[in-house]
Design an enzyme around this catalytic site. Structure first.
Site, PDB file in Angstrom:
ATOM      1  CB  THR A 133      -2.334   0.225   3.124  1.00 38.43           C
ATOM      2  OG1 THR A 133      -1.822   0.992   4.246  1.00 38.43           O
ATOM      3  CG2 THR A 133      -3.801   1.028   3.388  1.00 38.43           C
ATOM      4  CD  GLU A 135      -1.884   3.554   8.480  1.00 33.42           C
ATOM      5  OE1 GLU A 135      -2.353   4.539   9.135  1.00 33.42           O
ATOM      6  OE2 GLU A 135      -0.721   3.141   9.183  1.00 33.42           O
ATOM      7  CE1 TYR A 157      -1.676   5.919   1.390  1.00 36.95           C
ATOM      8  CE2 TYR A 157      -2.602   4.607   3.847  1.00 36.95           C
ATOM      9  CZ  TYR A 157      -1.814   4.943   1.778  1.00 36.95           C
ATOM     10  OH  TYR A 157      -1.245   3.386   1.873  1.00 36.95           O
ATOM     11  CE  LYS A 161      -3.081   3.566  -1.689  1.00 35.25           C
ATOM     12  NZ  LYS A 161      -2.531   2.366  -2.224  1.00 35.25           N
TER      13      LYS A 161
END
Ligand code: NAP
Ligand code: F7E
Length: 383
Positions: A133, A135, A157, A161
Site C-alpha cells: 500500500t 500508506e 496499519y 503492512k
C-alpha cells in the site's frame, strides 16, 4: 487445464472485482471468507454457484488470516498456481483502535501464506501477490512516490503492512519464491467500504440530494490522495503475476486531490455547487448554487424545490472525531515502471470514477428514500 487462483479477502472490494476478472479469464477461483453471524458475500453474490453444481469456477472456503493451520490446509488442498493475498483489516483509522489485531492479520497473516507455500513445497509452482500500500510512504520522503522511495509508515496499519512488504521480499530472496508486492495507491469504486472517505462522501451527497440526510461530518479536509478505480487496479495485480520474474510495482494515477476538492467534485457531479469557508474544525461547505438541468437529470424533479430552499446552508462540517493521531497528508504515485514493464494503463480518471460511484449511490439511496417515505426508520451511520 484451468489455472487455479486462491484469493484471501475475496469478499472485499478488490476480491470481488478480481474474482470476477479471473473467472472471465477461465480460472477456477477459490476464495477464503470469514465466518460471520450474517451473510457477508454480497459483493460476490452475482458469481455464486450452487455447491452441488459440478465444475464450479468460484469456490468459497471458511478461513481466517489468524489461523495458520486453516490457511496451510486450504493451500495444500487447492495447490494454487496463484495466490492473491488481499485480506486485511484495511481501515487506517480503525487500526489505531485495534493495533494488535491489525498486526496479526495484516503483518503475520502474510507470513502465514508465504510459510505455508514453503512448507508445502509449492515454491516452484505457486506465485504470490501481496497487497502492499501507498500508506507505507506515510510521512513522504519524496514526491511523487515510486518503488525506490523510502518508507515512513504513520499508522499501526501501515507498520503491519511494512512487515508484510519486507517478509514478501525476504521470502523471494531467501527461497527464490515468485512473491511480489503491488504498492497500490488508493483505489475506489461503487463496491468501496462505506467508511472510507470517497464512499462516505458519495453516499452522503446522494442522501443529502434526496433529503434523507441533512449534512455530513468529515475529518481532515486538506489531506491529498491519488485515487484510481479498483477495476483498473485489479488488472495490475494480475499482470504482476504474469511476468517472467517477480518484482514490486507502484500502481497509481499520478494525480493528487484534496478531500475538500473531492467533495466539491462529487456535489458538482449532480449539479450542486459547494463553497468552503472557515478554518480547522470551524470549516464548513455551504450550498452556493444549483444547476437545475443537471440536478433534474441526475437526481430528479421531485427533489429540486427542497434543494433550492437549502441554498446558503452548511451541508459539510468537520468533526475532530475523524482526525487521526498521525496523518498521511500527501500521496501521489509515479507508476512509470508499471506502465512500461506491465503495459498497465488505467481507463478511469477521477471524474469518471466519481460518476460511476454517484450513479450507483443515487440508485441505492433512492431505495432508502422510498423506505423513508413509507415510514421506515433510516439510520445515518456517521463513521
Ligand atoms: P476491504 O474491502 O476492506 O476487504 C478486506 C477483505 O479482507 C475482506 O474480504 C475482509 O473480510 C477480509 N478480512 C479482513 N480480516 C480478515 C481476517 N482476519 N481473515 C480473513 N479475511 C479477512 O479491502 P480492499 O479495499 O478490497 O483492499 C484489498 C487489500 O488491498 C487489503 O489488504 C488492503 O489493505 C490493500 N490495499 C487497499 C487499497 C485501497 O485503496 N483499496 C490500497 C492499497 C492496499 P470481510 O468481508 O468479512 O470483512
Ligand atoms: O482516508 C481523510 C483521512 O479512510 C483518506 C485504505 O484502503 O487507502 C485507504 O486508506 C483520507 C485520510 O483511506 C474523513 O484522514 C477526512 O487522509 O479513505 P480513507 P486511507 O486512510 O488513505 C490506503 C492506500 C490503504 O491501503 C488502506 O487500506 O481522507 N478523511 N475525513 C477521512 N477519512 C475517512 N475514512 N473518513 C472521514 O470522514
Amino acid at each position: 487445464m484451468r489455472k487455479v487462483a486462491l484469493l484471501t479477502g475475496v469478499t472485499g472490494q478488490d476480491g470481488a472485482y478480481l474474482s470476477e476478472y479471473l473467472v472471465k479469464k477461465g480460472y477456477t477461483v477459490h476464495g477464503i471468507k470469514r465466518r460471520a453471524s450474517s451473510f457477508n458475500t454480497n459483493r460476490i453474490d452475482h458469481l455464486y454457484q450452487d455447491p452441488h453444481q459440478e465444475n464450479r469456477n468460484l469456490i468459497l472456503h471458511y478461513g481466517d488470516m489468524t489461523d495458520s493451520m486453516n490457511i496451510t490446509r486450504i493451500i495444500g488442498d487447492i495447490q494454487p498456481d496463484e495466490i492473491y493475498n488481499l485480506a486485511a483489516q484495511s481501515h487506517v483509522k480503525v487500526s489505531f483502535d485495534t493495533p494488535e489485531y491489525t498486526a496479526n492479520v495484516d503483518g503475520l497473516g502474510t507470513l502465514r501464506i508465504l510459510e505455508a507455500v514453503r512448507l508445502l513445497k509449492l515454491t516452484d509452482k505457486t506465485r504470490i501477490y501481496q497487497a502492499s500500500t501507498s500508506e507505507l510512504y506515510g510521512l513522504v520522503q519524496e514526491v511523487p512516490q515510486k518503488e525506490t522511495t523510502p518508507f515512513y509508515p504513520r499508522s499501526p496499519y501501515a507498520v503491519a503492512k511494512l512487515y508484510a512488504y519486507w517478509i514478501t521480499v525476504n521470502y523471494r530472496e531467501a527461497y527464490n519464491m515468485f512473491a511480489c508486492n503491488g504498492i497500490l495507491f488508493n483505489h475506489e469504486s461503487p463496491l468501496r467500504g462505506e467508511t472510507f472517505v470517497t464512499r462516505k462522501v458519495t453516499r452522503a451527497v446522494a442522501r443529502i440530494a434526496l433529503g434523507i440526510q441533512n449534512e455530513v461530518y468529515m475529518g481532515n479536509l486538506s489531506s491529498k490522495r491519488d485515487w484510481g478505480h479498483a477495476k483498473d487496479y485489479i488488472k495490475a495485480m494480475y499482470l504482476i503475476l504474469q511476468q517472467d520474474t517477480p518484482d514490486d510495482y507502484v500502481i497509481a494515477t499520478g494525480i493528487t486531490t484534496t478531500i475538500r476538492d473531492f467533495i466539491k467534485k462529487t456535489f458538482r457531479e449532480i449539479g450542486i455547487g459547494i463553497e468552503f469557508s472557515g478554518e480547522g474544525v470551524n470549516e464548513t461547505g455551504k450550498i452556493a448554487q444549483i444547476n437545475t438541468d443537471l440536478f433534474v437529470e441526475k437526481i430528479g424533479e421531485p427533489y429540486l424545490e427542497a434543494m433550492r430552499k437549502r441554498i446558503g446552508e452548511a451541508v459539510v462540517k468537520v468533526d475532530p472525531e475523524y482526525f487521526r493521531p498521525t496523518e498521511v497528508e500527501l500521496l501521489i504515485g509515479d507508476a512509470t515502471k508499471a506502465r512500461t514493464k506491465l503495459s498497465w494503463e488505467p481507463k478511469y480518471n477521477l471524474d469518471t470514477l466519481i460518476e460511476d460511484m454517484m450513479q450507483n449511490d443515487v440508485k441505492e439511496m433512492k431505495k432508502e428514500a422510498y423506505l423513508k417515505e413509507a415510514g421506515y426508520r433510516i439510520l445515518n451511520y456517521f463513521e
